[in-house]
Design a protein around this motif. Structure first.
Motif, PDB file in Angstrom:
ATOM      1  N   ASP A   1       0.791  -1.025  -0.149  1.00  0.00           N
ATOM      2  CA  ASP A   1      -0.001   0.086   0.135  1.00  0.00           C
ATOM      3  C   ASP A   1       0.841   1.210   0.172  1.00  0.00           C
TER       4      ASP A   1
ATOM      5  N   ALA B   1       2.406   6.887   1.052  1.00  0.00           N
ATOM      6  CA  ALA B   1       3.903   7.300   0.495  1.00  0.00           C
ATOM      7  C   ALA B   1       3.575   8.390  -0.656  1.00  0.00           C
ATOM      8  N   GLU B   2       2.446   8.061  -1.483  1.00  0.00           N
ATOM      9  CA  GLU B   2       2.144   8.775  -2.718  1.00  0.00           C
ATOM     10  C   GLU B   2       1.754  10.269  -2.191  1.00  0.00           C
TER      11      GLU B   2
ATOM     12  N   GLN C   1       4.542  12.507  -1.020  1.00  0.00           N
ATOM     13  CA  GLN C   1       5.571  12.862  -1.710  1.00  0.00           C
ATOM     14  C   GLN C   1       4.782  13.484  -2.995  1.00  0.00           C
TER      15      GLN C   1
END
Lengths: 156, 421
Positions: free
Chosen positions: B60, B64-65, B68
Motif C-alpha cells: 500500500d 507514500a504517494e 510525496q
C-alpha cells in the motif's frame, strides 16, 4: 538452440533499448555515477549499449563529501578506464557558498542537499537528459517511478 | 547463476476487490518479505486494531504517494519463485485509471483480473477484461476472491464463471482461466485450499508459474527497427559501423539476406554483435548491433526485415487510440507527433469513427472527440510512411504513441488495425 531469453538477458536488453532511445532523442545526456553499486550497474549497462564505441556522453557525481576513499578511487579508476569525462558537483561547495544549509541533529544527512548542486550542474552544462539508477523496492513510492520522467524548468 | 524465464503480469482491481491483499499474500507466501518489513506491518496492523496481519500494507503505497505528491500510476513489483521471475504491473481499477491499465497491459503476458465473490461480475470486471483483450494480453486469469465470505461455495464460483464466460465470448481472449481464492486466508493463492475440496485446478501461483508464454512471442516475422548507428572512431574499430536496436520480432542470423526500408536496398547480415561477443542467432527481445556486408545508407528509424517477409508500408492508418491527456482532447483535424518503433513523424487525425463506451462496451458512433481515458477508433495520415504490422500479429510494430508537439507530452497510445481505406 532454444529462442528462450533468460530473465537477465531480457532485463538487460530492455535497459539497453531505453538507454539508446534516450541518447538518440536528446542532445546532451549525462549519467549519474557515484561509484556506488546502483550507479555502477547503470554505467555498465550504458557501456554495453554503445559497445564497441566509447560512451557518447559524460558522467556526473553529485558529491556529498561523505564518501569512503575506496569508492572514490573506484570512481576515478572506472572513468579513466572507460575514457569518459567526469563532472563533480559538490555539496560541500554549495554549503561553503551559502547555497544550502547543513542539517543538524542526530538524523542530519546530506541526501537532500544534493538537489541544489545537481540542478545547478544540469543547468550549467545544459544537460537535457539525465540517467539515474534506483531500485524499485527501495521504498514504496519507487515502485511507481516512471522510466522516462519529464521534468520542467524547476527540475520537477 | 540459475537462469529463469521472465514473465510480466498485469493486475487490475479496485481497493475493495482485495487486490493489495492478494499481492501481499503472494509476496508473503513466496517468502519475498524481509523480517523488518513483516514486523512493520504487524505493528501497523496491531495499531489499527486488526485481528490479523494486514498483508495489504506490504504494497500500500498510497500514503507514500500523498506524502510525496506523486500521481497514482503503475506500480511495478518484482518477485521470483524457483521457477520464474515475475514483474507485476499493478494498476488501480477505477475508470479514471484506464490509461494506467492500458500502460500496464501493453507489455503483459498474463492479466490477473479480480472479482469479489460476493459481488460477482461487475461493469468494472468487464472493463478490465475488455482492456486485456484489446491489448492482446495472451492469458487472462479471473481470480474469484473473498471465497471465505461466501462459505467457499462452489455454486457461487460456478455462477461467476458462467457469467464471465458468456461475456468473454464477445471478446478476443485466447486463453481464459479461473481460480477461486481467499487472499485473506491464503486459499489457492500459493498454498492449496482445504476449505474448497471441490476445486481440483491449480493454485494461482502454479498457474502463473506454468502458463506457457514462450510461444506468445512472434518469432516468425523478422523486424529490426534501427535505433542508433554505432561508429566508434577509435583506432581499434576504425571501420566498424553497427546498426543498434532491439529485435522486435523474429530471429536474425549472420548470413541472412535482408532488406532495408524505406530504401529497399538489400544486403546480408555480416555479424550480430553484443558486448559479450558475436552471436550465431538472436531472437526477438534481444538488444544487439548488426553489421551488413554492403556499405549502404541506413539511418535511425529505418526497418531491417527479410525481403520475402516485409511489414506493411503506408501513411493512411486505421488504429484504436487510448487518450491520456488531462488537458487536450483528440479531435479530427488535429495534428500530433507520432512515434512508432524508432521512427518519428507527424500524424493528422482524419476521422474519429467511434468511441467505445467503456462501461457498456457499446460503440458511440456520433463521438466528436476523445477525452482522458477514452478509447476510440481513428483513421490518420502520417507525414512519412510507417513500417508496421497489425497489432494482433505484432505488439511491437503494431503500436505507437501520439505526442503533443507543444509540450512533448505523450497524449495517446495507439494500436494499429491496418491500412485505412
Amino acid at each position: 538452440m532454444s529462442y528462450q531469453i533468460t530473465h537477465l538477458d531480457a532485463l538487460e536488453s530492455e535497459s539497453i533499448h531505453i538507454i539508446r532511445e534516450a541518447v538518440a532523442e536528446s542532445e546532451r545526456p549525462v549519467l549519474l555515477f557515484s561509484g556506488g553499486k546502483d550507479s555502477a550497474l547503470l554505467l555498465r549497462l550504458a557501456v554495453k549499449a554503445f559497445h564497441p564505441a566509447r560512451l557518447p556522453f559524460p558522467v556526473m557525481h553529485v558529491d556529498t563529501g561523505h564518501n569512503f576513499p575506496e569508492v572514490l578511487a573506484f570512481r576515478d579508476r572506472t572513468v579513466a578506464r572507460l575514457g569518459v569525462d567526469l563532472i563533480v558537483a559538490s555539496v560541500q561547495d554549495a554549503i561553503d557558498e551559502g547555497r544550502v544549509v547543513e542539517e543538524t541533529g542526530a538524523d542530519a544527512s546530506r541526501n537532500r542537499l544534493q538537489i541544489e548542486p545537481l540542478l545547478r550542474a544540469i543547468e550549467a552544462n545544459r544537460f537535457d537528459a539525465v540517467f539515474g539508477g534506483a531500485r524499485r523496492d527501495e521504498e514504496k513510492a519507487r515502485a511507481k517511478e516512471r522510466v522516462f520522467s519529464f521534468r520542467d524548468e524547476f527540475g520537477q | 547463476m540459475h537462469q529463469m524465464e521472465l514473465v510480466r503480469l498485469a493486475t487490475t482491481g479496485s481497493v475493495d476487490d482485495g487486490k493489495s491483499t492478494l499481492i501481499g499474500r503472494i509476496l508473503y507466501d513466496t517468502k519475498q518479505v524481509f523480517q523488518d518489513q513483516l514486523e512493520a506491518i504487524e505493528d501497523a496492523s496491531r495499531r489499527r486494531g486488526s485481528d490479523y496481519v494486514d498483508l495489504a500494507l506490504l504494497t500500500d503505497g498510497l500514503r507514500a504517494e500523498r506524502e510525496q505528491g506523486i500521481t497514482i500510476d503503475v506500480a511495478y513489483r518484482y518477485f521470483a519463485t524457483p521457477k520464474r521471475k515475475f514483474i507485476l504491473a499493478d494498476t488501480p481499477g477505477h475508470v479514471q485509471y484506464t490509461r494506467n491499465m492500458v500502460t500496464g497491459a501493453s507489455t503483459a503476458d498474463i492479466a490477473l483480473v479480480l472479482v469479489d465473490a460476493r459481488k460477482g461480475v461487475l461493469e468494472q470486471t468487464k472493463r478490465h477484461a475488455f482492456i486485456s483483450s484489446l491489448l492482446r494480453v495472451p492469458h487472462l486469469v479471473l481470480c474469484v476472491n473473498k471465497m471465505d465470505l461466501v462459505d467457499y461455495s462452489q455454486k457461487v464460483y460456478d455462477e461467476i464463471m458462467d457469467e464471465f464466460r458468456s461475456f468473454a465470448a464477445r471478446l478476443d481472449i485466447a486463453d481464459l482461466r479461473f481460480v477461486p481464492v481467499s487472499a485473506l486466508e491464503g486459499d489457492n493463492v500459493v498454498e492449496g485450499s482445504e476449505a474448497m475440496p471441490w476445486y481440483h485446478g491449480s493454485t494461482l501461483l502454479e498457474t502463473m508459474e506454468t502458463i506457457h508464454v514462450a510461444s506468445d512471442r512472434n518469432l516468425i516475422d523478422a523486424r529490426f527497427p534501427v535505433q542508433y548507428i554505432i561508429r566508434p572512431h577509435t583506432m581499434e574499430h576504425q571501420d566498424y559501423r553497427g546498426y543498434a536496436g532491439r529485435i522486435a520480432s523474429g530471429v536474425l542470423r549472420p548470413g541472412d539476406e535482408v532488406m532495408i526500408l524505406p530504401s529497399g536496398f538489400s544486403s546480408t547480415i555480416a555479424s550480430i554483435d553484443t558486448f559479450e561477443g558475436s552471436v550465431d542467432e538472436a531472437p526477438a527481445g534481444l538488444s544487439v548491433s548488426i553489421t551488413l556486408e554492403d556499405d549502404i545508407d541506413v539511418s535511425r528509424g529505418d526497418m531491417i526485415c527479410r525481403p520475402n517477409n516485409r511489414p506493411q508500408v503506408g501513411q493512411d492508418i486505421d488504429a484504436i487510440v487510448t487518450w491520456m491527456s488531462e488537458t487536450v482532447r483528440l479531435r479530427p483535424g488535429a495534428k500530433y507527433g507520432i512515434k512508432h518503433t524508432t521512427r518519428s513523424a507527424r500524424a493528422l487525425i482524419r476521422d474519429l469513427q467511434y468511441r467505445f463506451d467503456i462501461e457498456t462496451l457499446h460503440r458511440v458512433d456520433d463521438a466528436t472527440d476523445l477525452g482522458l481515458n477514452e478509447i476510440g477508433r481513428v483513421t490518420m495520415r502520417t507525414t512519412a510512411p510507417l513500417f508496421f504490422d497489425e497489432y494482433r500479429k505484432n505488439r511491437e510494430t503494431g503500436s505507437f504513441i501520439l505526442i503533443d508537439e507543444g509540450t512533448n507530452r505523450t497524449v495517446g497510445a495507439g494500436i494499429i488495425g491496418g491500412l485505412a481505406l
